[in-house]
Write an enzyme that holds these catalytic residues in place. Structure first.
Site, PDB file in Angstrom:
ATOM      1  CE1 TYR A   1       5.290  -6.221   5.756  1.00 43.38           C
ATOM      2  CE2 TYR A   1       5.509  -8.499   5.081  1.00 43.38           C
ATOM      3  CZ  TYR A   1       5.259  -7.179   4.767  1.00 43.38           C
ATOM      4  OH  TYR A   1       4.963  -6.845   3.476  1.00 43.38           O
TER       5      TYR A   1
ATOM      6  CE  LYS B   1       3.267   9.266   6.990  1.00 43.18           C
ATOM      7  NZ  LYS B   1       2.858  10.528   6.285  1.00 43.18           N
TER       8      LYS B   1
ATOM      9  CG  ASP C   1       3.564  11.064   2.780  1.00 40.85           C
ATOM     10  OD1 ASP C   1       4.762  11.163   3.123  1.00 40.85           O
ATOM     11  OD2 ASP C   1       2.671  11.826   3.236  1.00 40.85           O
TER      12      ASP C   1
ATOM     13  CG  ASP D   1       5.307  -5.390   0.673  1.00 41.48           C
ATOM     14  OD1 ASP D   1       5.790  -6.127  -0.191  1.00 41.48           O
ATOM     15  OD2 ASP D   1       4.090  -5.355   0.938  1.00 41.48           O
TER      16      ASP D   1
ATOM     17  CG  ASP E   1       4.763  -4.590  -5.360  1.00 35.45           C
ATOM     18  OD1 ASP E   1       5.785  -5.231  -5.038  1.00 35.45           O
ATOM     19  OD2 ASP E   1       3.648  -5.125  -5.512  1.00 35.45           O
TER      20      ASP E   1
HETATM   21  C1  IPM Z   1       7.316  -9.369  -0.959  1.00 36.68           C
HETATM   22  C2  IPM Z   1       5.956 -10.015  -0.857  1.00 36.68           C
HETATM   23  C3  IPM Z   1       5.804 -10.624   0.525  1.00 36.68           C
HETATM   24  C4  IPM Z   1       5.894  -9.493   1.529  1.00 36.68           C
HETATM   25  C5  IPM Z   1       4.520 -11.436   0.716  1.00 36.68           C
HETATM   26  C6  IPM Z   1       4.419 -12.571  -0.270  1.00 36.68           C
HETATM   27  C7  IPM Z   1       4.423 -11.972   2.120  1.00 36.68           C
HETATM   28  O1  IPM Z   1       4.966  -9.095  -1.159  1.00 36.68           O
HETATM   29  O2  IPM Z   1       8.326 -10.062  -0.731  1.00 36.68           O
HETATM   30  O3  IPM Z   1       7.381  -8.180  -1.283  1.00 36.68           O
HETATM   31  O4  IPM Z   1       4.903  -8.808   1.802  1.00 36.68           O
HETATM   32  O5  IPM Z   1       6.993  -9.304   2.071  1.00 36.68           O
HETATM   33 MG    MG Z   2       5.708  -7.205  -1.841  1.00 39.46          MG
END
Ligand code: IPM
Ligand code: MG
Length: 376
Positions: free
Chosen positions: A147, A198, A231, A255, A259
């Site tokens: 990042y 990884k 993975d 990240d 999700d």
């Molecule tokens: C998260 C989001 C952020 C990230 C974005 C909005 C920059 O996806 O907090 O997971 O990638 O960290």
């Molecule tokens: Mg995210």
């Protein structure tokens, strides 16, 4: 100072973009309920940051808002991004956007709890027998890795084609400090850390694994440490999520995996997060709390977003920044009871419930809070 001499904490609300304002409004109602009914004393400010702010003013965040964010004891943030994001120079996002706040406040430790609710087992895309009992925390490194790594950019090559570059880099110190957070958290939970990297392809992963292993031996001999490739972790989250207690991982894998993990709970709208800075000499740490869901452009302006991620983020602020664990429990219980009573926003309604609006859900949580406790 309050009348009894205790320092009053400053909470800064930053609604941000997309559905951020809609969900932060509901978290604010819960905060005000706690002030009115539980003797919580906080100074609540509100500022803005985001793409909408950029379109109005040419800056993601005003100097005054930025100064308030730097000074706040806790920030409750909505969402960042969405349409128009591509118009904002990346350096500006790194300075004044969400990534800028994370970096300027040194919020290196991102905690994302993943816990299934029995009342939602009917709406999870997972089989109930797989998802049931899932209860782990993703500890994601938040201020380094790909990042922020340099060099980065898109350059034109001599043949006219282009090359995009990002850099994944971690230092020993950066790995140690996030690993300590994960081990300390595991010591208060199930005593197990799964470190995800990884190391089979990345040098930063080789170092990550080496540093985490050494730290475990030297400082946390009571913790059971496993390692997993990212993975494989993505697959394990789906086939046996109950195996995890604390997942320790870097910025990018954290990240992506968070999700994925949200799907186990049933909806990304359910997940809260805390981003914490280093502990200062006075024992306090900078902190930003935000739902994991992001801007949700398809829902924006429809009063349909799930405010649970924002309300549970407030609960995390009560626990980690405001020293109010009982109030955090109250809020979490009220959310559980609301969902168990069948009050559902569209993302968790499934085919069996009629979805309620964002403010209706918030109102139902307040009603559960009213029902649940005696006043202080
Ligand atoms: C998260 C989001 C952020 C990230 C974005 C909005 C920059 O996806 O907090 O997971 O990638 O960290
Ligand atoms: Mg995210």
């Amino acid at each position: 100072m309050s009348s009894d001499g205790a320092r009053v904490a400053n909470i800064l609300l930053i609604p941000g973009d997309g559905v951020g304002p809609e969900v932060i409004r509901e978290a604010r109602r819960v905060l005000e309920w706690l002030c009115g009914n539980r003797g919580l004393k906080v100074r609540v400010g509100e500022r803005n940051m985001g793409i909408g702010e950029y379109e109005r003013t040419g800056s993601l965040m005003s100097d005054e808002a930025f100064a308030d964010a730097m000074a706040a004891d806790a920030i409750l943030f909505g969402a960042f991004g969405g349409p128009g994001r591509e118009k904002v120079p990346h350096e500006h996002i790194l300075d004044r956007g969400l990534l800028g706040l994370r970096r300027h406040l040194d919020l290196f430790a991102n905690l994302r709890p993943i816990k299934t609710l029995e009342s939602l087992s009917d709406t999870s895309p997972m089989k109930p027998e797989v998802a049931r009992g899932t209860d782990f925390v993703i500890v994601r490194e938040l201020t380094s890795g790909v990042y922020y790594g340099e060099p980065r950019g898109i350059e034109t090559l001599s043949d006219g084609s282009e090359k995009g570059t990002d850099t994944q880099a971690y230092t020993t110190g950066e790995i140690e400090r996030i690993a300590r957070v994960a081990f300390a958290l595991a010591a208060r939970r199930g005593g197990r850390v799964c470190s995800v990297d990884k190391a089979n392809v990345m040098k930063s992963g080789v170092l990550w694994r080496r540093v985490v292993t050494r730290l475990a031996t030297e400082e946390f001999p009571g913790i059971v440490l496993d390692h997993m490739y990212a993975d494989n972790c993505a697959m394990q989250l789906i086939i046996r999520p109950t195996q995890f207690d604390v997942i320790l991982t870097d910025n990018l894998f954290g990240d992506v995996l968070s999700d994925g993990a949200a799907a186990i709970v049933g909806s990304l709208g359910m997940l809260p997060s805390a981003s914490l800075g280093p502990e200062g000499a006075d024992g306090t740490r900078k902190a930003l709390y935000e739902p994991v869901h992001g801007t949700a452009p398809d829902l924006t302006g429809k009063n349909a977003a799930n405010p649970v991620g924002a309300i549970l983020s407030l609960a995390m602020a009560l626990r980690y920044s405001l020293g109010r664990p009982e109030d955090a429990d109250l809020v979490e219980d009220a959310v559980d009871r609301t969902i168990a009573a069948g009050v559902r926003t569209q993302d968790i309604a499934g085919s069996t419930h009629t979805p309620v609006s964002t403010p209706e859900f918030g109102g139902a949580v307040l009603a559960e809070l009213d029902r649940g406790i005696g006043k202080v």
